[in-house]
Design a protein around this motif. Structure first.
Motif, mmCIF file in Angstrom:
data_model
loop_
_atom_site.group_PDB
_atom_site.id
_atom_site.type_symbol
_atom_site.label_atom_id
_atom_site.label_comp_id
_atom_site.label_asym_id
_atom_site.label_seq_id
_atom_site.Cartn_x
_atom_site.Cartn_y
_atom_site.Cartn_z
ATOM 1 N N THR A 18 0.856 -1.191 0.000
ATOM 2 C CA THR A 18 0.000 0.000 0.000
ATOM 3 C C THR A 18 0.890 1.237 0.000
ATOM 4 O O THR A 18 2.114 1.142 0.202
ATOM 5 C CB THR A 18 -0.936 -0.004 1.231
ATOM 6 N N ARG A 19 0.304 2.371 -0.246
ATOM 7 C CA ARG A 19 1.020 3.638 -0.092
ATOM 8 C C ARG A 19 0.044 4.753 0.209
ATOM 9 O O ARG A 19 -1.121 4.725 -0.221
ATOM 10 C CB ARG A 19 1.836 3.988 -1.337
ATOM 11 N N GLU A 20 0.521 5.719 0.961
ATOM 12 C CA GLU A 20 -0.269 6.909 1.219
ATOM 13 C C GLU A 20 -0.208 7.808 -0.011
ATOM 14 O O GLU A 20 0.836 7.926 -0.650
ATOM 15 C CB GLU A 20 0.258 7.652 2.446
ATOM 16 N N ALA A 21 -1.318 8.411 -0.363
ATOM 17 C CA ALA A 21 -1.360 9.308 -1.520
ATOM 18 C C ALA A 21 -2.528 10.269 -1.331
ATOM 19 O O ALA A 21 -3.316 10.143 -0.386
ATOM 20 C CB ALA A 21 -1.508 8.514 -2.816
ATOM 21 N N HIS A 33 -11.414 18.557 -4.644
ATOM 22 C CA HIS A 33 -11.620 18.194 -3.245
ATOM 23 C C HIS A 33 -10.447 17.335 -2.780
ATOM 24 O O HIS A 33 -10.623 16.190 -2.380
ATOM 25 C CB HIS A 33 -12.949 17.459 -3.072
ATOM 26 N N ASP A 34 -9.269 17.899 -2.836
ATOM 27 C CA ASP A 34 -8.078 17.120 -2.531
ATOM 28 C C ASP A 34 -8.075 16.660 -1.072
ATOM 29 O O ASP A 34 -8.557 17.345 -0.173
ATOM 30 C CB ASP A 34 -6.824 17.953 -2.802
ATOM 31 N N GLY A 35 -7.543 15.467 -0.881
ATOM 32 C CA GLY A 35 -7.460 14.883 0.446
ATOM 33 C C GLY A 35 -6.817 13.530 0.343
ATOM 34 O O GLY A 35 -6.458 13.074 -0.747
ATOM 35 N N PRO A 36 -6.647 12.817 1.451
ATOM 36 C CA PRO A 36 -6.001 11.504 1.416
ATOM 37 C C PRO A 36 -6.778 10.504 0.559
ATOM 38 O O PRO A 36 -8.007 10.450 0.597
ATOM 39 C CB PRO A 36 -5.995 11.079 2.889
ATOM 40 N N MET A 37 -6.035 9.703 -0.216
ATOM 41 C CA MET A 37 -6.626 8.634 -1.030
ATOM 42 C C MET A 37 -5.569 7.547 -1.206
ATOM 43 O O MET A 37 -4.819 7.544 -2.177
ATOM 44 C CB MET A 37 -7.094 9.157 -2.389
ATOM 45 N N PRO A 38 -5.464 6.650 -0.238
ATOM 46 C CA PRO A 38 -4.434 5.608 -0.306
ATOM 47 C C PRO A 38 -4.616 4.703 -1.526
ATOM 48 O O PRO A 38 -5.721 4.571 -2.079
ATOM 49 C CB PRO A 38 -4.641 4.817 0.988
ATOM 50 N N MET A 39 -3.526 4.068 -1.924
ATOM 51 C CA MET A 39 -3.531 3.124 -3.039
ATOM 52 C C MET A 39 -3.050 1.772 -2.546
ATOM 53 O O MET A 39 -2.023 1.681 -1.874
ATOM 54 C CB MET A 39 -2.640 3.630 -4.177
ATOM 55 N N ASP A 40 -3.796 0.719 -2.869
ATOM 56 C CA ASP A 40 -3.390 -0.646 -2.553
ATOM 57 C C ASP A 40 -2.839 -1.336 -3.791
ATOM 58 O O ASP A 40 -3.147 -0.949 -4.933
ATOM 59 C CB ASP A 40 -4.566 -1.449 -1.997
ATOM 60 N N TYR A 41 -2.062 -2.393 -3.567
ATOM 61 C CA TYR A 41 -1.467 -3.171 -4.644
ATOM 62 C C TYR A 41 -1.904 -4.625 -4.497
ATOM 63 O O TYR A 41 -1.861 -5.181 -3.397
ATOM 64 C CB TYR A 41 0.063 -3.059 -4.595
ATOM 65 N N TYR A 42 -2.309 -5.221 -5.618
ATOM 66 C CA TYR A 42 -2.910 -6.547 -5.610
ATOM 67 C C TYR A 42 -2.234 -7.484 -6.610
ATOM 68 O O TYR A 42 -1.707 -7.070 -7.648
ATOM 69 C CB TYR A 42 -4.396 -6.470 -5.995
ATOM 70 N N ARG A 67 11.017 2.414 -4.083
ATOM 71 C CA ARG A 67 9.944 3.313 -4.509
ATOM 72 C C ARG A 67 9.109 3.832 -3.334
ATOM 73 O O ARG A 67 8.077 4.465 -3.555
ATOM 74 C CB ARG A 67 9.052 2.599 -5.536
ATOM 75 N N GLU A 68 9.534 3.539 -2.132
ATOM 76 C CA GLU A 68 8.892 4.038 -0.914
ATOM 77 C C GLU A 68 7.424 3.606 -0.829
ATOM 78 O O GLU A 68 6.535 4.399 -0.520
ATOM 79 C CB GLU A 68 9.027 5.561 -0.814
ATOM 80 N N ARG A 69 7.216 2.325 -1.078
ATOM 81 C CA ARG A 69 5.904 1.702 -0.882
ATOM 82 C C ARG A 69 5.932 0.909 0.430
ATOM 83 O O ARG A 69 6.982 0.401 0.825
ATOM 84 C CB ARG A 69 5.535 0.776 -2.035
ATOM 85 N N THR A 70 4.796 0.786 1.050
ATOM 86 C CA THR A 70 4.701 -0.005 2.270
ATOM 87 C C THR A 70 4.451 -1.456 1.887
ATOM 88 O O THR A 70 3.369 -1.806 1.410
ATOM 89 C CB THR A 70 3.572 0.515 3.175
#
Length: 267
Positions: A18-21, A33-42, A67-70
């Motif tokens: 996952t990563r914060e975005a 309406h910018d704000g947090p929208m995390p991204m997951d990887y599958y 790439r600084e992904r969790t």
């Protein structure tokens, strides 16, 4: 005389990173309406008719660090929770060659890889001189796929095709030149594994493409193709949306928060 019905398959999504975005990073033109929208990887797994087919191969922990992904877990090791042995997997569908979809190809020693030919041309061609496009690829992954082609382990497609009864590949392009998505016959009808044809539910719902783009027109047409292939919007699974983990059930308690079953009805 009646037509033979295709096999019914199970589909699973493995969440491995996952990563914060922010919202502004996921829509061309930003978002008012910018704000947090995390991204997951599958990584996805199709099971049935005596086979297990893997869709995409994720990335490694080293690439996650770079790439600084969790990095949550190795997706290939996680296959054990589904009783799938990567050494025995015969087919891996690569929706495209971006770093987060091909990075563990070397963990499938017996597999044939299924790829749109346009994607190999793109990943090894003239556009890779531009960092705005090449940043989404890991050069060692691309070289690895070239080597596998020399070993006759890559099967190329020039458009849509049937991989097996009830499993079809569909060329889409747009996000990457040779992007493809997958349709699978399941107990609830045809389920569409969109991969990066739509990263989030909201990309296709609002017709606002993701920011990594090769051809914006083809990205918009890709949304049309997803809808045409699916019985309903609930049958389309986007490639990176955390909502997938909320909308679908885990196959068993041991998989809670790790794997969800996509051939089940969504919540």
């Amino acid at each position: 005389m009646t037509d033979k019905q295709p096999p019914v398959y199970e589909i699973y999504a493995i969440r491995y990173a996952t990563r914060e975005a922010r919202r502004s990073s996921h829509f061309i033109g930003g978002d008012p309406h910018d704000g947090p929208m995390p991204m997951d990887y599958y990584m996805w797994v199709i099971k049935g008719d005596g086979r297990a087919i893997v869709v995409d191969a994720g990335f490694t922990e080293d690439v996650a660090r770079k790439r600084e992904r969790t990095f949550l877990r190795c997706p290939v090791d996680t296959l054990a929770l589904l009783d799938v042995d990567p050494d025995q997997v015969a087919d891996v569908i690569l929706t495209h060659l971006h770093y987060d979809h091909v990075g563990n190809f070397h963990r499938f020693p017996a597999a044939q890889f299924h790829l749109q030919e346009a994607e190999m041309h793109y990943a090894t061609g003239r556009y890779m001189r531009y960092p705005r496009l090449s940043h989404a690829f890991e050069v060692e992954d691309v070289c690895g796929m070239v080597r596998l082609n020399y070993e006759s382990r890559v099967r190329f497609y020039g458009g849509s095709a049937e991989l097996a009864p009830g499993i079809h590949l569909h060329a889409a392009g747009g996000h990457s030149a040779g992007l493809q998505f997958v349709t699978v016959n399941t107990r609830r009808g045809v389920v569409v594994l969109a991969s990066d044809v739509s990263h989030f539910y909201e990309n296709m719902a609002s017709y606002r493409p993701f920011t990594t783009a090769f051809h914006i027109g083809e990205m918009l047409e890709g949304f049309d193709k997803l809808q045409a292939a699916a019985p309903s919007p609930d049958h389309i699974i986007p490639g990176h949306d955390p909502l997938v983990m909320q909308r679908y059930p885990a196959p068993n308690p041991a998989c809670e928060g790790i794997i969800v079953r996509l051939d089940a009805d969504p919540h």
